[in-house]
Motif scaffolding. Structure first.
Motif, PDB file in Angstrom:
ATOM      1  N   ALA A  41       0.854  -1.185   0.000  1.00  0.00           N
ATOM      2  CA  ALA A  41       0.000   0.000   0.000  1.00  0.00           C
ATOM      3  C   ALA A  41       0.889   1.233   0.000  1.00  0.00           C
ATOM      4  CB  ALA A  41      -0.899  -0.010   1.233  1.00  0.00           C
ATOM      5  N   ARG A  42       0.627   2.147  -0.900  1.00  0.00           N
ATOM      6  CA  ARG A  42       1.337   3.431  -0.957  1.00  0.00           C
ATOM      7  C   ARG A  42       0.263   4.504  -0.791  1.00  0.00           C
ATOM      8  NH1 ARG A  42       6.669   2.571  -2.769  1.00  0.00           N
ATOM      9  NH2 ARG A  42       6.971   0.456  -3.609  1.00  0.00           N
ATOM     10  N   ILE A  43       0.149   5.022   0.423  1.00  0.00           N
ATOM     11  CA  ILE A  43      -0.977   5.857   0.815  1.00  0.00           C
ATOM     12  C   ILE A  43      -0.632   7.327   0.570  1.00  0.00           C
ATOM     13  CG2 ILE A  43      -2.562   6.435   2.683  1.00  0.00           C
ATOM     14  CD1 ILE A  43      -1.766   3.725   3.960  1.00  0.00           C
ATOM     15  N   GLU A  44      -1.260   7.915  -0.427  1.00  0.00           N
ATOM     16  CA  GLU A  44      -0.895   9.262  -0.862  1.00  0.00           C
ATOM     17  C   GLU A  44      -1.163  10.301   0.214  1.00  0.00           C
ATOM     18  OE1 GLU A  44      -1.758  12.284  -4.646  1.00  0.00           O
ATOM     19  OE2 GLU A  44      -2.623  10.274  -4.582  1.00  0.00           O
ATOM     20  N   LYS A  45      -2.275  10.188   0.933  1.00  0.00           N
ATOM     21  CA  LYS A  45      -2.654  11.212   1.916  1.00  0.00           C
ATOM     22  C   LYS A  45      -1.595  11.384   2.996  1.00  0.00           C
ATOM     23  CE  LYS A  45      -6.298  12.435   5.203  1.00  0.00           C
ATOM     24  NZ  LYS A  45      -7.621  12.027   5.768  1.00  0.00           N
ATOM     25  N   SER A  46      -1.013  10.293   3.462  1.00  0.00           N
ATOM     26  CA  SER A  46      -0.035  10.356   4.546  1.00  0.00           C
ATOM     27  C   SER A  46       1.376   9.989   4.120  1.00  0.00           C
ATOM     28  CB  SER A  46      -0.472   9.427   5.693  1.00  0.00           C
ATOM     29  OG  SER A  46      -0.802   8.143   5.190  1.00  0.00           O
ATOM     30  N   ALA A  47       1.575   9.677   2.844  1.00  0.00           N
ATOM     31  CA  ALA A  47       2.888   9.308   2.293  1.00  0.00           C
ATOM     32  C   ALA A  47       3.491   8.115   3.030  1.00  0.00           C
ATOM     33  CB  ALA A  47       3.842  10.496   2.311  1.00  0.00           C
ATOM     34  N   ILE A  48       2.668   7.108   3.277  1.00  0.00           N
ATOM     35  CA  ILE A  48       3.102   5.919   3.993  1.00  0.00           C
ATOM     36  C   ILE A  48       3.201   4.739   3.026  1.00  0.00           C
ATOM     37  CG2 ILE A  48       2.371   4.171   5.691  1.00  0.00           C
ATOM     38  CD1 ILE A  48       1.271   6.464   7.368  1.00  0.00           C
ATOM     39  N   VAL A  49       4.283   3.960   3.189  1.00  0.00           N
ATOM     40  CA  VAL A  49       4.468   2.714   2.454  1.00  0.00           C
ATOM     41  C   VAL A  49       4.373   1.582   3.465  1.00  0.00           C
ATOM     42  CG1 VAL A  49       6.009   1.348   0.996  1.00  0.00           C
ATOM     43  CG2 VAL A  49       5.971   3.856   0.780  1.00  0.00           C
ATOM     44  N   LYS A  50       3.499   0.605   3.211  1.00  0.00           N
ATOM     45  CA  LYS A  50       3.279  -0.467   4.179  1.00  0.00           C
ATOM     46  C   LYS A  50       2.719  -1.694   3.473  1.00  0.00           C
ATOM     47  CE  LYS A  50      -0.452  -0.234   6.703  1.00  0.00           C
ATOM     48  NZ  LYS A  50      -1.515   0.180   7.652  1.00  0.00           N
ATOM     49  N   THR A  51       2.773  -2.817   4.157  1.00  0.00           N
ATOM     50  CA  THR A  51       2.146  -4.039   3.661  1.00  0.00           C
ATOM     51  C   THR A  51       0.629  -3.868   3.613  1.00  0.00           C
ATOM     52  OG1 THR A  51       3.872  -5.235   4.847  1.00  0.00           O
ATOM     53  CG2 THR A  51       2.055  -6.546   3.977  1.00  0.00           C
ATOM     54  N   ARG A  52       0.003  -4.462   2.625  1.00  0.00           N
ATOM     55  CA  ARG A  52      -1.453  -4.467   2.607  1.00  0.00           C
ATOM     56  C   ARG A  52      -1.984  -5.309   3.773  1.00  0.00           C
ATOM     57  NH1 ARG A  52      -2.535  -7.204  -2.779  1.00  0.00           N
ATOM     58  NH2 ARG A  52      -0.499  -8.103  -2.276  1.00  0.00           N
TER      59      ARG A  52
END
Length: 289
Positions: A260-271
């Motif tokens: 998951a690359r979450i644009e709102k918080s600029a977080i990269v994490k496992t789904r």
């Protein structure tokens, strides 16, 4: 290679004793750092040789946010003295497949081209009929587990970076290109469900914190901890049991790709995917934990 491990704890003595024994054996007790949420001399007794940092326990407003900010600051400082900083909760162990690595240090040495490592996570579970735990290695006593996207977390970095929401916050311009690395054979064992007697006591503490009148407290996983644990055990019992080789391959193939690359918080994490099967640890893991 110099590696340390960092955690934060409040009275979760059984989990902390396992965290200390496991990571101390792999890294040396002198390379363990424990943030005590409130003065507690028992932590030093459980963890001889480790560094204990005590912070006040008098304000629970914005608990998760403030906790993350504090640990990110300590983490950034430790990176100046260590090649890698491992960071987990006290009920999480970073372990390895002995068929792939001969030590935890070697697992990091073989993956040092990456700035952050994510581990394939699993819940280790006490099942009806399991014998009471002794001081022997945990993985020789508890072997039932379920792989978890939620607990497949960012667990270590070799440079200052903000850990948040089980992933890392990156510069927005690097959101699409930041490397996501989940090395094969590196695992996070979540111990919350491995000791039912201890779970009952820990849940009381969690519900006390989360049901206070303050902003920014943990969510229903803490405020309704007893009910949450009951739902977990019911769901786990219903999962299909398959052999380790098949389960680990399926979990790795699913969770090691397309983070998951979450644009709102600029977080990269496992789904945070839920997997519909469970398995058992092979005997070769028995010396760990």
């Amino acid at each position: 290679m110099k590696i340390c491990a960092l955690t934060m704890v409040y009275r979760d003595y059984w989990a902390l004793s396992r965290w200390y024994a496991h990571h101390g054996a792999q890294l040396g007790p002198e390379n363990l750092f424990i943030v005590a949420h409130g003065a507690d001399p028992q932590i030093a007794q459980i963890c001889p040789g480790a560094s204990v940092i005590t912070i006040p326990r008098d304000d629970f407003a914005n608990f998760d946010r403030n906790r993350a900010a504090l640990l990110n600051g300590i983490h950034a400082g430790l990176v100046q003295a260590y090649d890698w900083v491992i960071r987990t909760d006290a009920d999480e162990l970073i372990c390895f497949d002995p068929d792939r690595y001969n030590s935890l240090v070697q697992a990091f040495e073989k993956n040092s081209e990456f700035p952050v490592l994510t581990a394939l996570g699993f819940d280790l579970v006490e099942m009806p009929g399991d014998a009471p735990l002794t001081e022997a290695a945990l993985f020789s006593q508890r072997t039932n587990l379920g792989f978890s996207g939620h607990y497949s977390k960012a667990i270590a970095s070799r440079r200052p970076i903000e850990f948040l929401l089980h992933g890392v916050r990156v510069a927005p311009r690097r959101l699409d290109s930041f490397p996501f690395a989940m090395p094969r054979g590196l695992f996070l064992a979540h111990l919350k469900y491995a000791n039912r007697a201890v779970l009952d006591a820990v849940n009381k503490v969690r519900m006390d914190i989360a049901n206070r009148d303050a902003p920014g407290l943990p969510g229903t996983g803490w405020s309704e901890a007893d009910a949450d644990a009951a739902r977990f055990h019911d769901s786990f019992a219903e999962k299909k049991l398959i052999d380790w080789d098949k389960a680990e391959q399926k979990a790795f193939d699913t969770l090691s790709v397309k983070p998951a690359r979450i644009e709102k918080s600029a977080i990269v994490k496992t789904r945070a995917l839920k997997l519909p099967y469970r398995t058992r640890l092979p005997a070769r893991f028995g010396a760990q934990g």
